[in-house]
Each structure stands twice: as structure tokens, then as C-alpha cells.
Write a protein that holds these residues in place. Structure first.
Motif, mmCIF file in Angstrom:
data_model
loop_
_atom_site.group_PDB
_atom_site.id
_atom_site.type_symbol
_atom_site.label_atom_id
_atom_site.label_comp_id
_atom_site.label_asym_id
_atom_site.label_seq_id
_atom_site.Cartn_x
_atom_site.Cartn_y
_atom_site.Cartn_z
ATOM 1 N N GLU A 50 8.750 -15.878 -15.091
ATOM 2 C CA GLU A 50 10.067 -16.186 -14.516
ATOM 3 C C GLU A 50 10.262 -15.556 -13.135
ATOM 4 O O GLU A 50 10.789 -16.212 -12.226
ATOM 5 C CB GLU A 50 11.168 -15.721 -15.469
ATOM 6 N N ASP A 51 9.845 -14.308 -12.963
ATOM 7 C CA ASP A 51 9.983 -13.649 -11.657
ATOM 8 C C ASP A 51 9.126 -14.333 -10.594
ATOM 9 O O ASP A 51 9.559 -14.516 -9.462
ATOM 10 C CB ASP A 51 9.606 -12.165 -11.744
ATOM 11 N N PHE A 52 7.897 -14.718 -10.978
ATOM 12 C CA PHE A 52 7.020 -15.413 -10.036
ATOM 13 C C PHE A 52 7.617 -16.758 -9.632
ATOM 14 O O PHE A 52 7.617 -17.127 -8.460
ATOM 15 C CB PHE A 52 5.615 -15.610 -10.625
ATOM 16 N N ILE A 53 8.124 -17.505 -10.600
ATOM 17 C CA ILE A 53 8.705 -18.820 -10.325
ATOM 18 C C ILE A 53 9.896 -18.686 -9.389
ATOM 19 O O ILE A 53 10.041 -19.457 -8.431
ATOM 20 C CB ILE A 53 9.107 -19.538 -11.633
ATOM 21 N N ASN A 54 10.751 -17.701 -9.616
ATOM 22 C CA ASN A 54 11.907 -17.499 -8.751
ATOM 23 C C ASN A 54 11.477 -17.116 -7.330
ATOM 24 O O ASN A 54 12.027 -17.608 -6.351
ATOM 25 C CB ASN A 54 12.850 -16.451 -9.316
ATOM 26 N N LYS A 55 10.485 -16.247 -7.230
ATOM 27 C CA LYS A 55 9.960 -15.855 -5.912
ATOM 28 C C LYS A 55 9.386 -17.070 -5.190
ATOM 29 O O LYS A 55 9.634 -17.283 -4.002
ATOM 30 C CB LYS A 55 8.890 -14.776 -6.075
ATOM 31 N N ARG A 56 8.614 -17.889 -5.903
ATOM 32 C CA ARG A 56 8.036 -19.092 -5.292
ATOM 33 C C ARG A 56 9.133 -20.067 -4.872
ATOM 34 O O ARG A 56 9.049 -20.684 -3.815
ATOM 35 C CB ARG A 56 7.065 -19.774 -6.239
ATOM 36 N N ARG A 57 10.176 -20.223 -5.679
ATOM 37 C CA ARG A 57 11.304 -21.114 -5.339
ATOM 38 C C ARG A 57 11.917 -20.680 -4.009
ATOM 39 O O ARG A 57 12.163 -21.501 -3.128
ATOM 40 C CB ARG A 57 12.355 -21.078 -6.457
ATOM 41 N N ILE A 58 12.144 -19.383 -3.856
ATOM 42 C CA ILE A 58 12.718 -18.846 -2.613
ATOM 43 C C ILE A 58 11.761 -19.084 -1.438
ATOM 44 O O ILE A 58 12.182 -19.495 -0.348
ATOM 45 C CB ILE A 58 13.057 -17.352 -2.792
ATOM 46 N N GLU A 59 10.462 -18.846 -1.652
ATOM 47 C CA GLU A 59 9.469 -19.055 -0.585
ATOM 48 C C GLU A 59 9.379 -20.533 -0.187
ATOM 49 O O GLU A 59 9.248 -20.861 0.991
ATOM 50 C CB GLU A 59 8.094 -18.557 -1.033
ATOM 51 N N LEU A 60 9.457 -21.446 -1.175
ATOM 52 C CA LEU A 60 9.421 -22.877 -0.863
ATOM 53 C C LEU A 60 10.677 -23.311 -0.112
ATOM 54 O O LEU A 60 10.614 -24.166 0.769
ATOM 55 C CB LEU A 60 9.245 -23.708 -2.135
ATOM 56 N N GLN A 61 11.814 -22.720 -0.451
ATOM 57 C CA GLN A 61 13.036 -23.040 0.283
ATOM 58 C C GLN A 61 12.904 -22.583 1.734
ATOM 59 O O GLN A 61 13.272 -23.300 2.656
ATOM 60 C CB GLN A 61 14.257 -22.403 -0.363
ATOM 61 N N LYS A 62 12.348 -21.398 1.956
ATOM 62 C CA LYS A 62 12.134 -20.901 3.319
ATOM 63 C C LYS A 62 11.154 -21.811 4.059
ATOM 64 O O LYS A 62 11.370 -22.172 5.212
ATOM 65 C CB LYS A 62 11.622 -19.464 3.308
ATOM 66 N N TYR A 63 10.062 -22.194 3.395
ATOM 67 C CA TYR A 63 9.076 -23.109 3.989
ATOM 68 C C TYR A 63 9.753 -24.411 4.429
ATOM 69 O O TYR A 63 9.561 -24.881 5.553
ATOM 70 C CB TYR A 63 7.962 -23.383 2.970
ATOM 71 N N THR A 64 10.560 -24.981 3.536
ATOM 72 C CA THR A 64 11.260 -26.229 3.837
ATOM 73 C C THR A 64 12.226 -26.049 5.002
ATOM 74 O O THR A 64 12.272 -26.878 5.917
ATOM 75 C CB THR A 64 12.020 -26.719 2.581
ATOM 76 N N MET A 65 12.995 -24.959 4.989
ATOM 77 C CA MET A 65 13.946 -24.702 6.088
ATOM 78 C C MET A 65 13.203 -24.514 7.412
ATOM 79 O O MET A 65 13.651 -25.007 8.448
ATOM 80 C CB MET A 65 14.807 -23.483 5.764
ATOM 81 N N ASP A 66 12.056 -23.826 7.383
ATOM 82 C CA ASP A 66 11.261 -23.638 8.596
ATOM 83 C C ASP A 66 10.742 -24.969 9.128
ATOM 84 O O ASP A 66 10.728 -25.202 10.339
ATOM 85 C CB ASP A 66 10.103 -22.671 8.343
ATOM 86 N N LEU A 67 10.308 -25.851 8.233
ATOM 87 C CA LEU A 67 9.855 -27.184 8.665
ATOM 88 C C LEU A 67 10.984 -27.949 9.346
ATOM 89 O O LEU A 67 10.777 -28.602 10.371
ATOM 90 C CB LEU A 67 9.361 -28.004 7.471
ATOM 91 N N LEU A 68 12.186 -27.844 8.775
ATOM 92 C CA LEU A 68 13.325 -28.591 9.311
ATOM 93 C C LEU A 68 13.801 -28.063 10.664
ATOM 94 O O LEU A 68 14.546 -28.741 11.357
ATOM 95 C CB LEU A 68 14.480 -28.588 8.302
ATOM 96 N N GLN A 69 13.348 -26.890 11.059
ATOM 97 C CA GLN A 69 13.727 -26.315 12.354
ATOM 98 C C GLN A 69 12.874 -26.835 13.507
ATOM 99 O O GLN A 69 13.209 -26.615 14.664
ATOM 100 C CB GLN A 69 13.617 -24.783 12.312
#
Length: 168
Positions: free
Chosen positions: A99-118
């Protein structure tokens, strides 16, 4: 003179973010699911990331696996080889259902997506549009997206021949 002003301005501001995105994306949830295909009698598991995508006054939920992000990353790196593509979180082979790994990955993927959109060339690409509007991954496809999705699907199919290494 103008060139000197622009150079001075860019050095003052540091890295200039010139992106514009028609999308606002969050990844509010991730859940472990079992595949219907069984390997040696054991159901295979995967993590599904639920993305809330907003485009103007429309919004929808799009579900993606980590593998979908990997494919998007490979396509963007192939197409925009001269650009610095944001770093995708690394793949983990074992203990990736914690669960902790999945939550960390979710946050990292959101950052990745936001960085792409910039970055303009990424945020306005057919590849990213297809990623967010692929009808197979949208929960309840908004009817107004169908025509736009078809256009971007056709563009992606046309480009698929340019990247044969990504086609299984």
C-alpha cells in the motif's frame, strides 16, 4: 537589443516553462485488481491508477496501468528525442502491491503527468491527447469526446508505423 533582453530575461527566470495544456489531471486513487487470465492457476494482479481528467467544462475518469505510462514515455522519448522528457518512476519487480509503495508511485505518476503538461510539445501532442482520451480506458466515455478521440486515434495509428519497436 531584443536578443540581449530575452537572454537576460531567461537567465533571470532560470528555466522558462512554456507549456500550455488543455488538461488538468489528478490521480486521486489506485487499486490492486486481479486479471481474469491465470498463470499456473494463480490470478495475476496489477495496479490500476484512476486519473481524473478535466478539459474545459468536461471531466472524466481514465484508468491506466503503470505499463501504459511506460509506453507513453517510450513514445514521447522516440518522437521528442531532442527534448528532456520528465523522469518516469522506475519499475519495481517485487513487492509492488504494498500500500505504501502504491501510494508513493501514484504521487510520482501525478508529478510525472504534471511535468509533461508543463512542456508545450508534450502537452499539445497527439500522443498525450490519446493517452487521456483513449475510450478503452475511460470509465463512461463522454459522447462529445468520441469524435476528437477518433481523430487522435487515427493520428496514433498513422504514427505507429514510425515506431515499430513499440508495436508488439
Amino acid at each position: 537589443k531584443l536578443l540581449r533582453r530575452v537572454t537576460a530575461l531567461s537567465s533571470t527566470l532560470g528555466t522558462l516553462q512554456m507549456g500550455f495544456s488543455a488538461f488538468l489531471v489528478t490521480i486521486p486513487n489506485a487499486e490492486v485488481r486481479s486479471d481474469s487470465i491465470r498463470s499456473c492457476g494463480v490470478a495475476q494482479k496489477h495496479v490500476m491508477f484512476q486519473m481524473k481528467v478535466v478539459n474545459g467544462d468536461r471531466s472524466w475518469i481514465c484508468e491506466k496501468r503503470f505499463t501504459d505510462f511506460v509506453i507513453l514515455d517510450q513514445v514521447l522519448r522516440s518522437k521528442f528525442w531532442s527534448m528532456a522528457v520528465p523522469r518516469l518512476p522506475s519499475k519495481k519487480m517485487f513487492f509492488n502491491f504494498d500500500e505504501d509503495f502504491i501510494n508513493k508511485r501514484r504521487i510520482e505518476l501525478q508529478k510525472y503527468t504534471m511535468d509533461l503538461l508543463q512542456v508545450a510539445c508534450f502537452s499539445q501532442s497527439d500522443e498525450l491527447w490519446q493517452f487521456f482520451t483513449d475510450q478503452a480506458s475511460i470509465v463512461g466515455v463522454p459522447p462529445e469526446l468520441r469524435e476528437e478521440n477518433e481523430h487522435h486515434s487515427n493520428v496514433m495509428r498513422d504514427k505507429a508505423g514510425l515506431y515499430p519497436e513499440l508495436n508488439p
